[in-house]
Design an enzyme around this catalytic site. Structure first.
Site, PDB file in Angstrom:
ATOM      1  CG  ASN A 186      77.013  32.559  70.406  1.00 56.97           C
ATOM      2  OD1 ASN A 186      76.739  33.506  72.179  1.00 56.97           O
ATOM      3  ND2 ASN A 186      77.728  33.461  70.362  1.00 56.97           N
ATOM      4  CE  LYS A 192      76.366  36.018  72.687  1.00 51.14           C
ATOM      5  NZ  LYS A 192      75.501  36.611  72.759  1.00 51.14           N
ATOM      6  CD  GLU A 196      71.479  30.911  68.254  1.00 52.06           C
ATOM      7  OE1 GLU A 196      71.521  31.273  66.938  1.00 52.06           O
ATOM      8  OE2 GLU A 196      71.674  30.298  68.650  1.00 52.06           O
ATOM      9  CB  SER A 203      81.187  36.289  70.631  1.00 54.69           C
ATOM     10  OG  SER A 203      81.641  37.714  70.638  1.00 54.69           O
ATOM     11  CE1 TYR A 263      60.312  14.100  33.785  1.00 52.98           C
ATOM     12  CE2 TYR A 263      60.710  14.456  31.715  1.00 52.98           C
ATOM     13  CZ  TYR A 263      61.166  14.176  32.317  1.00 52.98           C
ATOM     14  OH  TYR A 263      62.323  15.014  32.651  1.00 52.98           O
ATOM     15  CG  ASN A 317      59.598  10.165  30.319  1.00 49.01           C
ATOM     16  OD1 ASN A 317      61.151  11.236  30.500  1.00 49.01           O
ATOM     17  ND2 ASN A 317      59.126   9.917  29.357  1.00 49.01           N
ATOM     18  CD  GLN A 368      66.395  17.713  34.526  1.00 52.22           C
ATOM     19  OE1 GLN A 368      66.590  17.039  33.505  1.00 52.22           O
ATOM     20  NE2 GLN A 368      66.814  18.734  34.054  1.00 52.22           N
ATOM     21  CE  LYS A 425      65.642  12.902  39.259  1.00 49.00           C
ATOM     22  NZ  LYS A 425      64.790  13.941  38.186  1.00 49.00           N
ATOM     23  CB  THR A 432      50.077  26.314  79.502  1.00 44.77           C
ATOM     24  OG1 THR A 432      49.607  27.408  80.041  1.00 44.77           O
ATOM     25  CG2 THR A 432      50.367  24.611  79.697  1.00 44.77           C
ATOM     26  CG  HIS A 433      49.415  30.402  77.107  1.00 46.26           C
ATOM     27  ND1 HIS A 433      48.569  30.663  75.934  1.00 46.26           N
ATOM     28  CD2 HIS A 433      48.934  29.976  77.787  1.00 46.26           C
ATOM     29  CE1 HIS A 433      47.916  30.378  75.942  1.00 46.26           C
ATOM     30  NE2 HIS A 433      47.635  29.327  77.253  1.00 46.26           N
TER      31      HIS A 433
HETATM   32  N1  ARG Z   1      67.280  14.309  33.273  1.00 49.21           N
HETATM   33  C1  ARG Z   1      65.467  14.590  33.541  1.00 49.21           C
HETATM   34  C2  ARG Z   1      64.833  13.853  34.824  1.00 49.21           C
HETATM   35  O1  ARG Z   1      64.782  14.164  36.281  1.00 49.21           O
HETATM   36  C3  ARG Z   1      65.219  12.414  32.995  1.00 49.21           C
HETATM   37  C4  ARG Z   1      64.330  12.201  32.215  1.00 49.21           C
HETATM   38  C5  ARG Z   1      64.181  13.128  30.959  1.00 49.21           C
HETATM   39  N2  ARG Z   1      63.069  12.344  29.826  1.00 49.21           N
HETATM   40  C6  ARG Z   1      62.720  13.051  29.059  1.00 49.21           C
HETATM   41  N3  ARG Z   1      62.473  12.741  28.363  1.00 49.21           N
HETATM   42  N4  ARG Z   1      63.914  14.453  28.729  1.00 49.21           N
HETATM   43  O2  ARG Z   1      63.409  13.907  34.800  1.00 49.21           O
END
Ligand code: ARG
Length: 459
Positions: free
Chosen positions: A283, A281, A288, A275, A315, A108, A320, A323, A153-154
């Site tokens: 583009n 074209k 975009e 295109s 925690y 953690n 998780q 990520k 503007t607008h």
């Molecule tokens: N893979 C976990 C995460 O990204 C790591 C921490 C996991 N801790 C646990 N007590 N299961 O959060």
């Protein structure tokens, strides 16, 4: 064998293993994880918690793993996450010393540390990219201090500006992004390592030592907060979202400007696409896509805010989910800024077309009213008189400059021959010398101020 194998009598279900595992995406944290583990084991040895020999074995083992991952000699396995993967491999290579590494630590605090280290590095890279974009904007602006274009503007023609002035507006937006990224770094100055699972540890660790060796100002103050804080990730996602919002507004303008209706710029062939059916074209796909990808970064922010909103301390595995949002935003911003910058740098600016567009839409009507106000007519009366002139011109398909002196005088006696000079678009722009305005000399001041900003915020 699972880290937690002791307490369990059954293997985890395959589905649960797959569902639980973050290794397929958190493997990109391997460098940070190793860096954190080296700092941690050095501290453990310094504090007499493990022997110096074990610390040495751990460090050597970790460095070996680092170079093997980097060379591709080892691939990631089926472990639960990057932390487990590295610890397993280390133990396989150095035996008992590897099993001692996790003393006084939890995944953690480890993962919170890894994410801070990772973001610190990536924010530095993103900052450099934004600074480069600002420099490119300053370079283009320098060539277009006299390039008159309509300001809107607008999306209706409003008042005359220059292309340089328009670009510098974006430079200012991006300069605030730099400040936001720096603030984000400022909010990540405390090291979570040593918070343990949530309640610190009974081992005599030295958190100051790990914090300073990893480049933090101090350890986090509270171990529960240390492991469950994701504010820094949310702040990053918010800064990233604002960067994307700026890029998206700019993209929208590039798309408009490169249309046949505007034709203010022509994108380089290398930064446009064609295109499959329409041979004519060209583009603006890059712009975009940047505009489109803004949505996913907003989604990343919204997703993490929502993940965090209902979880109790400390925690929880929900976390998780930080990520993929953070990684996606990092990847998206890092691909958008450079390609957008190159697209700008290579595009051809078409000043004649900007100038021609500025002649339409009565964008010097305010200047006409200001002319009368300078002759002593109250501005509100001047405004009305010019309004009548505009209506009169619109009915006969003319511009203000095309009226005769007598026609001008039909709405106000205060008009003199010098009105034509006051209506000249180049004069309209060069007289707007107020601070922050589009006058070329004022633009030069803005550009040099921005260049000093870039210098001051580069490493
Ligand atoms: N893979 C976990 C995460 O990204 C790591 C921490 C996991 N801790 C646990 N007590 N299961 O959060």
């Amino acid at each position: 064998m699972k880290l937690w194998a002791g307490r369990f009598q059954k293997e985890t279900d395959r589905q649960v293993d797959d569902f639980n595992s973050s290794l397929p995406f958190d493997n990109r944290l391997y460098r940070e994880d190793i860096q954190g583990s080296i700092a941690h084991s050095r501290m453990l040895s310094q504090c007499g918690i493990i022997t110096p020999q074990d610390a040495e074995r751990i460090e050597e083992g970790l460095l070996g793993i680092l170079s093997d991952i980097e060379s591709g000699a080892v691939g990631f396995g089926a472990q639960e996450d990057i932390h487990t993967f590295i610890e397993d491999l280390l133990t396989e290579r150095v035996g008992d010393a590897g099993k001692r590494m996790h003393t006084a630590r939890s995944r953690n605090d480890q993962v919170a540390l890894d994410m801070k280290l990772y973001l610190r590095r990536e924010i530095g890279t993103i900052k450099d990219m934004v600074l480069n974009l600002i420099s490119v904007l300053c370079d283009i602006a320098k060539q277009h201090r006299d390039t008159v274009m309509p300001g809107y503007t607008h999306l209706q023609p409003a008042q005359p500006i220059t292309f340089a002035h328009h670009l510098m507006a974006y430079a200012n937006m991006f300069s605030r992004d730099i400040i936001r990224l720096e603030n984000c770094l400022g909010g990540m100055k405390e090291c979570p390592l040593g918070s343990g699972a949530l309640a610190g540890t009974t081992h005599p660790i030295d958190r100051e030592m790990t914090a300073s060796s990893l480049g933090f100002d101090a350890p986090t103050q509270n171990s529960m907060d240390g492991v469950s804080d994701r504010d820094y990730a949310i702040e990053f996602l918010s800064a990233a979202s604002i960067i994307m919002m700026h890029l998206s507004r700019f993209s929208e303008e590039i798309i408009l400007w490169s249309s046949w209706e505007f034709k203010f710029v022509e994108l380089d062939d290398a930064y446009s696409t064609g295109s499959s059916i329409m041979p004519q074209k060209k583009n603006p796909d890059v712009a975009e896509l940047v505009r489109g990808k803004t949505g996913r970064v907003y989604g990343d922010l919204m997703s993490l805010l929502t993940v965090m909103k209902g979880i109790p301390l400390a925690y929880n595995k929900d976390m998780q989910e930080d990520k993929e949002s953070v990684f996606d935003a990092v990847d998206t911003v890092k691909t958008c800024i450079p390609v957008f910058t190159s697209m700008l740098r290579t595009m051809q600016v078409l000043p004649q077309n900007m100038r021609a567009a500025a002649r339409k839409g009565f964008i010097n009507a305010t200047d006409c009213a200001d002319y009368l106000a300078k002759k002593g007519i109250p501005f509100r009366d001047a405004y009305k008189a010019v309004g009548k002139l505009v209506l009169y011109c619109a009915e006969s398909g003319r511009t203000l400059e095309q009226l005769t002196p007598d026609e001008f005088r039909s709405v106000s006696e205060a008009f003199g021959e010098d009105i034509f000079e006051a209506l000249d678009l180049q004069n309209c722009v060069s007289q707007r010398k107020s601070r922050g305005g589009p006058a070329p000399q004022e633009t030069s001041r803005q550009i040099s101020q921005m260049e000093s900003f870039v210098k001051a915020h580069s490493k």
